[in-house]
Design an enzyme around this catalytic site. Sequence first.
Site, PDB file in Angstrom:
ATOM      1  N   HIS A 208       0.832  -1.203   0.000  1.00  0.00           N
ATOM      2  CA  HIS A 208       0.000   0.000   0.000  1.00  0.00           C
ATOM      3  C   HIS A 208       0.871   1.258   0.000  1.00  0.00           C
ATOM      4  CE1 HIS A 208      -3.038   2.854   1.870  1.00  0.00           C
ATOM      5  NE2 HIS A 208      -3.659   2.397   0.803  1.00  0.00           N
ATOM      6  N   HIS A 238      -7.701  -0.860  -4.826  1.00  0.00           N
ATOM      7  CA  HIS A 238      -8.401  -0.861  -3.553  1.00  0.00           C
ATOM      8  C   HIS A 238      -9.635  -1.778  -3.585  1.00  0.00           C
ATOM      9  CE1 HIS A 238      -5.934   2.786  -2.990  1.00  0.00           C
ATOM     10  NE2 HIS A 238      -5.999   2.474  -1.715  1.00  0.00           N
ATOM     11  N   GLU A 354     -10.522  10.292  -5.123  1.00  0.00           N
ATOM     12  CA  GLU A 354      -9.363  10.141  -4.231  1.00  0.00           C
ATOM     13  C   GLU A 354      -9.073  11.359  -3.349  1.00  0.00           C
ATOM     14  OE1 GLU A 354      -4.702   8.771  -4.186  1.00  0.00           O
ATOM     15  OE2 GLU A 354      -5.624   9.339  -6.045  1.00  0.00           O
ATOM     16  N   HIS A 373      -9.816   9.709   5.483  1.00  0.00           N
ATOM     17  CA  HIS A 373      -8.695   9.180   6.261  1.00  0.00           C
ATOM     18  C   HIS A 373      -8.325  10.150   7.382  1.00  0.00           C
ATOM     19  CE1 HIS A 373      -6.900   5.528   4.342  1.00  0.00           C
ATOM     20  NE2 HIS A 373      -7.677   5.891   3.339  1.00  0.00           N
ATOM     21  N   HIS A 409     -12.977   2.098   2.918  1.00  0.00           N
ATOM     22  CA  HIS A 409     -12.766   1.803   1.499  1.00  0.00           C
ATOM     23  C   HIS A 409     -13.905   0.975   0.913  1.00  0.00           C
ATOM     24  CE1 HIS A 409      -9.123   3.577  -0.132  1.00  0.00           C
ATOM     25  NE2 HIS A 409      -8.716   3.625   1.114  1.00  0.00           N
TER      26      HIS A 409
END
Length: 691
Positions: A208, A238, A354, A373, A409
């Site tokens: 990752h 992903h 993203e 995130h 995700h």
Amino acid sequence: MTDIKKHLLLLFDRPYEPIFTSRGDNVTIELPATFYTTRYRPMATQIMTRARGRGSKMISVKDITTPEIEDVMELQRNDHFSLFVTKHQKLAGKLIDVFMKMTDPEDFFAAACYAHDRVNPYLFQYAFAVALLHRDDTRDVQIPSLMETFPGKFVDSNVLGQLREEVFIVDTASREAVRIPRDYTASDIDPEHRLWYFREDPGLNLHHWHWHLVYPADSNTPKMVEKDRRGELFYYMHQQIIARYNIERIANTLTRVKSFNDFRKPISEGYFPKMDSSVASRAWPGRADNISLSDINRETDQIQLQIADLELWRDRILQAIDQMAVTTPNGDVIPLNFDENTDFGIDILGNLIESSSLSANRQMYGQLHNFGHVIISYVNDPINKHLESGGVMNDTATAMRDPIFYRWHSFINDLFEVYKKNLTPYTEEQLTWRGVEVTSIDVLGKKGAKNQFETFWNTSKVDFARGLDFQPQGSVFVEFDHLNHEAFSYKIQVENRSGKPQMGIFRVFMAPKKDECLKDLKFSEQRLMMIEMDKFIVQLNPGMNIVQHASTASSVTIPFEQTFRNLDQNRPEAGTVDAAEFNICGCGWPQHLLVPRGKSGSGQQFQLFVMVSDYENDKIDQKLVGSCTLAATFCGIRDAKYPDKRPMGYPFDREAREGVENLENFLTPNMGMQEVTVVFHDETRKRPSKS
């Protein structure tokens, strides 16, 4: 490798020590007077005299005009650096630009030496590695594993303490490996801990990290971001992670991941990483069960983020998907799909969700993925009241350790799936390659087992000497357990009735046959858990063909030696194309995780799918230089187009045509399916050492 390129490699050693301390095999970097920081400038002569006295090999740094990096120094050396924070992305971009503009490797080395002691260590290592990857004159400098340079991102603080004790007291030849325990982050009271071997696998987390190194989201140097089908790769890589994670959950009698789509609902899963951040000089914060997100106001990081922002961006993205069009800042409309045979829209959508600097409209659609995130990582200290840094979700090298990563995700993947449902299903005619038929498929195991995969635990070692600052030098190893499988090969029988040789592209997928309740999966569910195992090209001669292909040649994976590579072993010969390609070779799914764990006893049932189609219709006309195409499925090929014209995940990237209820209904003559089992042996074997 030339001397200057060997010198560049030294900058990965002992990242927190001043640049002039001993590195590598007793090498000292001698700086121009203006390169020393204020603290050490008065004692520069004394430092160098001491180094010569111990017989150190001296390397002189070219005296260049010192680069302007004052803006980059705004992030303090002990602050946490995150690629998901916009301010940090911009700071890293500025340093990358400084490195990219250096005229030759000597100037690049000098600029990096100047920045090393002034810039946040992790920001420096990231920018330095990205520049090495993308400069034409340094692409054969092999980037070491992040696990070696920043071990605090991969092991608990107790292990680091044992390593320092071992290094300090014991001579190199007598040092013993320090073991990373299996169960140090939670007990079996927590059902999520059953997946420790997946989430906390060092190779998976390195994959990752390296993917985001190869595909940075932002840069002032366009070629670093503007790579072929970058947005689609973000989606597909992903998506495959979530598919594989769901398979592991089913094997462990857990339900599939529940998408984190209600941002105001408490996060039921807690996570305590038990690791220390060497940069921030404090423990990575944990998260208790059932904590809710809060609005963020952290002035030092220039982050002001409300939960309502995420909700607004989500709704606008869903509206764009519903309308199958994205609006640009000047009011133009970009259609998301304008060719029923291809899928350009997924690339536009990937960059937008993203979001990378390629986003069609960041102002309108925001930074949903990245800031998701961020807001999750600061859940314990949203207004910086306690001066806490972000949790593991704030770092590409650690995010996959946390159960919430997969819920987040899964939500991101649901957005892509809403889009995919708008696409016209492939017709039977589109999927068929007339005159070619797959007549049988078998999996051949190492021990003679047929149509059965064997998995087990492996114990492996990695040298951590590079990342242990302010300690005596010499190798010191950590030992850890990870999932692995017996090597195997596919044996596929294909009949070519065309009367002439034809090139076929083989696509190999696998999915569980039953769900967590042991009920047969419907095709609509199963296709979302189809994990890509391989893709390869074979010439089919007229008549019957027997095609055999080894698991070690998978287009998805890289071998253990590339995931945890020792730069002093198996080094490609200087000046060769192999040397030039070695950097991107570090990107790829770990070979030891190619096969899901499965179940003990009689095993877990899977269906293995093979499709062969006309390579002339699917190929990309380009001349590939170099040999690093092993993991092209998830990582692409450097300086080249993605080596497949079809959408990623084809033929399972869209919903099935009407009437398809199961995999058998989906098959056309050029496809085949084989029932297989994955048998897990709960035993531990040592991985053979390789020189």
